[in-house]
Scaffold this active site. Structure first.
Site, PDB file in Angstrom:
ATOM      1  N   ALA A  36     -13.338  10.204 -15.850  1.00  0.00           N
ATOM      2  CA  ALA A  36     -12.021  10.849 -15.970  1.00  0.00           C
ATOM      3  C   ALA A  36     -10.927   9.801 -15.803  1.00  0.00           C
ATOM      4  CB  ALA A  36     -11.867  11.937 -14.911  1.00  0.00           C
ATOM      5  N   ARG A  38      -6.407   9.056 -16.811  1.00  0.00           N
ATOM      6  CA  ARG A  38      -5.140   9.739 -17.108  1.00  0.00           C
ATOM      7  C   ARG A  38      -4.869   9.676 -18.604  1.00  0.00           C
ATOM      8  NH1 ARG A  38      -1.007   7.150 -13.220  1.00  0.00           N
ATOM      9  NH2 ARG A  38      -2.078   5.436 -14.228  1.00  0.00           N
ATOM     10  N   LYS A  98      -9.067   3.379   0.495  1.00  0.00           N
ATOM     11  CA  LYS A  98      -8.826   3.298   1.952  1.00  0.00           C
ATOM     12  C   LYS A  98      -7.829   4.336   2.418  1.00  0.00           C
ATOM     13  CE  LYS A  98      -7.177   0.205  -0.344  1.00  0.00           C
ATOM     14  NZ  LYS A  98      -7.121  -1.047  -1.037  1.00  0.00           N
ATOM     15  N   GLU A 122     -17.690   1.469   1.081  1.00  0.00           N
ATOM     16  CA  GLU A 122     -17.642   0.028   1.410  1.00  0.00           C
ATOM     17  C   GLU A 122     -16.481  -0.692   0.718  1.00  0.00           C
ATOM     18  OE1 GLU A 122     -20.049  -2.034   3.469  1.00  0.00           O
ATOM     19  OE2 GLU A 122     -18.086  -2.985   3.308  1.00  0.00           O
ATOM     20  N   GLY A 127     -12.645  -5.410   0.002  1.00  0.00           N
ATOM     21  CA  GLY A 127     -13.210  -5.566  -1.347  1.00  0.00           C
ATOM     22  C   GLY A 127     -14.674  -5.948  -1.377  1.00  0.00           C
ATOM     23  N   GLY A 180      -1.137 -11.350 -10.219  1.00  0.00           N
ATOM     24  CA  GLY A 180      -1.831 -10.066 -10.214  1.00  0.00           C
ATOM     25  C   GLY A 180      -2.386  -9.680  -8.845  1.00  0.00           C
ATOM     26  N   ASP A 194      -1.177  -1.163   4.149  1.00  0.00           N
ATOM     27  CA  ASP A 194      -2.525  -1.270   3.602  1.00  0.00           C
ATOM     28  C   ASP A 194      -3.496  -1.768   4.679  1.00  0.00           C
ATOM     29  OD1 ASP A 194      -4.370  -1.712   1.084  1.00  0.00           O
ATOM     30  OD2 ASP A 194      -4.398  -3.619   2.165  1.00  0.00           O
ATOM     31  N   LYS A 198      -6.873   0.030   6.515  1.00  0.00           N
ATOM     32  CA  LYS A 198      -8.193  -0.602   6.649  1.00  0.00           C
ATOM     33  C   LYS A 198      -8.611  -0.694   8.116  1.00  0.00           C
ATOM     34  CE  LYS A 198      -7.613  -3.133   2.358  1.00  0.00           C
ATOM     35  NZ  LYS A 198      -6.958  -4.311   1.781  1.00  0.00           N
ATOM     36  N   GLY A 295     -10.009  -7.419  -6.236  1.00  0.00           N
ATOM     37  CA  GLY A 295     -10.365  -7.874  -7.570  1.00  0.00           C
ATOM     38  C   GLY A 295     -11.451  -6.995  -8.156  1.00  0.00           C
TER      39      GLY A 295
HETATM   40  N1  LIG Z   1      -7.816  -3.345  -7.302  1.00  0.00           N
HETATM   41  C1  LIG Z   1      -8.489  -3.825  -6.254  1.00  0.00           C
HETATM   42  O1  LIG Z   1      -8.722  -5.026  -6.152  1.00  0.00           O
HETATM   43  C2  LIG Z   1      -9.022  -2.881  -5.219  1.00  0.00           C
HETATM   44  C3  LIG Z   1      -9.760  -3.399  -4.147  1.00  0.00           C
HETATM   45  C4  LIG Z   1     -10.285  -2.535  -3.172  1.00  0.00           C
HETATM   46  C5  LIG Z   1     -10.046  -1.177  -3.287  1.00  0.00           C
HETATM   47  N2  LIG Z   1      -9.296  -0.701  -4.330  1.00  0.00           N
HETATM   48  C6  LIG Z   1      -9.065   0.747  -4.383  1.00  0.00           C
HETATM   49  O2  LIG Z   1      -9.740   1.264  -5.527  1.00  0.00           O
HETATM   50  C7  LIG Z   1      -9.006   2.356  -6.050  1.00  0.00           C
HETATM   51  C8  LIG Z   1      -8.680   2.091  -7.517  1.00  0.00           C
HETATM   52  O3  LIG Z   1      -7.883   0.922  -7.603  1.00  0.00           O
HETATM   53  P1  LIG Z   1      -7.583   0.202  -9.005  1.00  0.00           P
HETATM   54  O4  LIG Z   1      -6.965  -1.102  -8.659  1.00  0.00           O
HETATM   55  O5  LIG Z   1      -8.802   0.213  -9.868  1.00  0.00           O
HETATM   56  O6  LIG Z   1      -6.460   1.176  -9.600  1.00  0.00           O
HETATM   57  P2  LIG Z   1      -5.876   1.222 -11.075  1.00  0.00           P
HETATM   58  O7  LIG Z   1      -6.203  -0.020 -11.826  1.00  0.00           O
HETATM   59  O8  LIG Z   1      -4.478   1.647 -10.968  1.00  0.00           O
HETATM   60  O9  LIG Z   1      -6.720   2.409 -11.752  1.00  0.00           O
HETATM   61  C9  LIG Z   1      -6.527   3.737 -11.401  1.00  0.00           C
HETATM   62  C10 LIG Z   1      -7.277   4.611 -12.376  1.00  0.00           C
HETATM   63  O10 LIG Z   1      -7.086   5.974 -12.027  1.00  0.00           O
HETATM   64  C11 LIG Z   1      -6.825   6.718 -13.193  1.00  0.00           C
HETATM   65  N3  LIG Z   1      -6.054   7.907 -12.843  1.00  0.00           N
HETATM   66  C12 LIG Z   1      -4.828   7.983 -12.292  1.00  0.00           C
HETATM   67  N4  LIG Z   1      -4.474   9.275 -12.136  1.00  0.00           N
HETATM   68  C13 LIG Z   1      -5.503  10.018 -12.585  1.00  0.00           C
HETATM   69  C14 LIG Z   1      -5.747  11.405 -12.697  1.00  0.00           C
HETATM   70  N5  LIG Z   1      -4.848  12.295 -12.303  1.00  0.00           N
HETATM   71  N6  LIG Z   1      -6.931  11.812 -13.200  1.00  0.00           N
HETATM   72  C15 LIG Z   1      -7.854  10.919 -13.613  1.00  0.00           C
HETATM   73  N7  LIG Z   1      -7.685   9.591 -13.535  1.00  0.00           N
HETATM   74  C16 LIG Z   1      -6.516   9.156 -13.030  1.00  0.00           C
HETATM   75  C17 LIG Z   1      -6.058   5.787 -14.100  1.00  0.00           C
HETATM   76  O11 LIG Z   1      -6.155   6.237 -15.429  1.00  0.00           O
HETATM   77  P3  LIG Z   1      -5.526   5.393 -16.663  1.00  0.00           P
HETATM   78  O12 LIG Z   1      -6.396   4.182 -16.778  1.00  0.00           O
HETATM   79  O13 LIG Z   1      -5.672   6.275 -17.842  1.00  0.00           O
HETATM   80  O14 LIG Z   1      -4.117   5.076 -16.299  1.00  0.00           O
HETATM   81  C18 LIG Z   1      -6.817   4.479 -13.831  1.00  0.00           C
HETATM   82  O15 LIG Z   1      -7.943   4.386 -14.674  1.00  0.00           O
HETATM   83  C19 LIG Z   1      -7.789   2.523  -5.146  1.00  0.00           C
HETATM   84  O16 LIG Z   1      -8.069   3.449  -4.142  1.00  0.00           O
HETATM   85  C20 LIG Z   1      -7.626   1.138  -4.543  1.00  0.00           C
HETATM   86  O17 LIG Z   1      -6.974   1.153  -3.285  1.00  0.00           O
HETATM   87  C21 LIG Z   1      -8.779  -1.524  -5.282  1.00  0.00           C
END
Ligand SMILES: NC(=O)c1ccc[n+]([C@@H]2O[C@H](COP(=O)([O-])OP(=O)(O)OC[C@H]3O[C@@H](n4cnc5c(N)ncnc54)[C@H](OP(=O)(O)O)[C@@H]3O)[C@@H](O)[C@H]2O)c1
Length: 426
Positions: A36, A38, A98, A122, A127, A180, A194, A198, A295
């Protein structure tokens, strides 16, 4: 899978590159049934099959063929509802979120226990560093007395660049965004929010403590100035964004703030976007775990490892032990908190004052009246401005005494700027 952004596409990459290896280890293949998002029209690379994309989260939550729901969206309320609904339908859940685990984790743990399903997260802390597994498994036979970590890569990157390249806070933040590391809205990274989320998860798991983010005093790195990095170095310290939780005194002391750490300490050597958690066990002593704190691939490695754990449990018919991702809910209990007036640490204080005779004596007197004794002082004079920068390191002092002394110092007519106070963690 719900969400296929940075981490979600990383999950596809891990399965594409290591799918066979995982199947050999697990004895069964892992298959992503539906994803799923957006906006399905968004370009996600060739690894993500378009036909698996949907905007209908319920198509996942209601599908009886799906065993595991993986939430990779972020935020609190919607993910809470999705995870709750998935578990109520008997599905196991994995998340890297988190925020939802910090704010509504206790409720989710209770639901997982009541429904007999796995809930693992985890990827939510540090990360790619498997710190939750370490605490849960490797420390199962010891008692953790203190955790000390750099768990927000963005703020560590900013402080590292301020220290090494002499950048201002704003320049270092702009660089982190260009690379980034920082979000377009970096406030949760920079204000400590944040790291606070954690630390909530770490302290809950390590101590079985009932703890909410609002229980954790949190200061961001935005209070640190490039001058402090330079001055700290002169005293043999570096400034790091710390998350600390300790039960050394018998009460729980949890806090998030930038701090001076000795330049030769293990955390001082953690540079850039790297994360590290120093865990001290009563019997094992100090240990440290470090690596990529964020990442796509590092986080996805943690997420897929969680999915493998669930799959192993399903194959062994032992799913629902809850333990893979958290302490049993019944073991989470109220923990006495260290009253703020009992927190005792050495402090770094930087003052900008008029360059007049007697000012230093007034500062020393304000500290002395409040039982704060001085370990070292450095004064530099800015002739042109007729001002002086005074940096004081204190001996260990009660934080309430330091604050009371600063309230007196704040009233000195010679003071040019609000004082900067940083804790020293040795
Ligand atoms: N990025 C990191 O390095 C990292 C590290 C550790 C933990 N996290 C955690 O992992 C999670 C995801 O992070 P991310 O960086 O991957 O975020 P992201 O790149 O912003 O991706 C979020 C995803 O959620 C989708 N989305 C948003 N609203 C939605 C809805 N209502 N229904 C269905 N899908 C929806 C978006 O869809 P679209 O693609 O269509 O916009 C996108 O694919 C977060 O909780 C974050 O804190 C991230």
């Amino acid at each position: 899978m719900i969400g296929c952004g940075v981490v979600g596409t990383g999950v596809f990459r891990v399965l594409a590159e290591h799918g066979e290896l995982i199947e050999t280890r697990l004895g069964a293949p892992l298959e992503i049934v539906r994803v799923a998002v957006r906006d399905p029209s968004r370009v996600r690379g060739e690894l993500v099959p378009r036909e698996k994309l949907t905007t209908d989260v319920d198509a996942i939550l209601e599908d009886p063929e799906i065993d595991v729901v993986v939430e990779l969206v972020g935020g609190v309320e919607r993910p809470f509802e999705w995870l709750k609904k998935a578990m109520e339908r008997g599905k196991h859940v994995v998340t890297a979120n988190k925020a939802v685990m910090a704010v509504r984790g206790e409720e989710l743990i209770a639901i997982a226990e009541a429904r007999g399903v796995d809930l693992i997260y985890e990827g939510a802390v540090a990360g790619g560093v498997p710190i939750l597994r370490v605490i849960r498994e490797a420390f199962a036979s010891d008692k953790i007395v203190e955790l000390r970590g750099i768990v927000n890569g963005t703020s560590n990157y900013i402080l590292t660049r301020m220290s090494e390249a002499k950048l201002s806070f704003q320049e270092a933040l702009a660089e982190a965004q260009a690379k980034g590391y920082a979000e377009a809205d970096p406030s949760l990274d920079v204000n400590g929010g944040d790291a606070c989320h954690k630390l909530t998860l770490l302290a809950r798991l390590a101590f079985g403590a009932k703890i909410r983010p609002e229980d954790i005093p949190t200061e961001g790195i935005d209070i640190v100035d490039a001058r402090d990095m330079e001055l700290a170095r002169r005293f043999g310290y570096v400034v790091k964004p710390l998350a600390v939780a300790s039960i050394r005194t018998g009460a729980l002391d949890a806090r998030v703030h930038p701090a001076l750490v000795p330049a030769r300490s293990d955390l001082a050597a953690i540079h850039g976007a790297t994360n590290a958690v120093h865990v001290e066990g009563a019997l094992v002593g100090p240990t440290m775990f470090s690596g990529a704190g964020a990442g796509a691939e590092p986080t996805a490695v943690s997420v897929v490892a969680d999915i493998i754990d669930v799959a192993r449990n399903i194959l062994a018919d032992s799913a629902g032990r809850v333990a893979p991702g958290c302490v049993l809910g019944v073991a989470i209990r109220e923990f006495p908190r260290l009253p703020p007036e009992e927190l005792s640490l050495p402090y770094y204080i930087r003052l900008s004052v008029d360059d007049d005779a007697g000012v230093l004596a007034e500062v020393a007197s304000a500290l002395g009246q409040n039982r704060v004794s001085i370990e070292a002082v450095v004064q530099t004079v800015q002739e042109a401005e007729r001002s002086a920068t005074v940096v004081l390191l204190t001996h260990e002092a009660r934080e309430t005494d330091v604050r009371a002394a600063l309230a007196l110092i704040a009233e000195l007519p010679a003071l040019r700027e609000p004082p900067v106070v940083l804790r020293i963690v040795r």
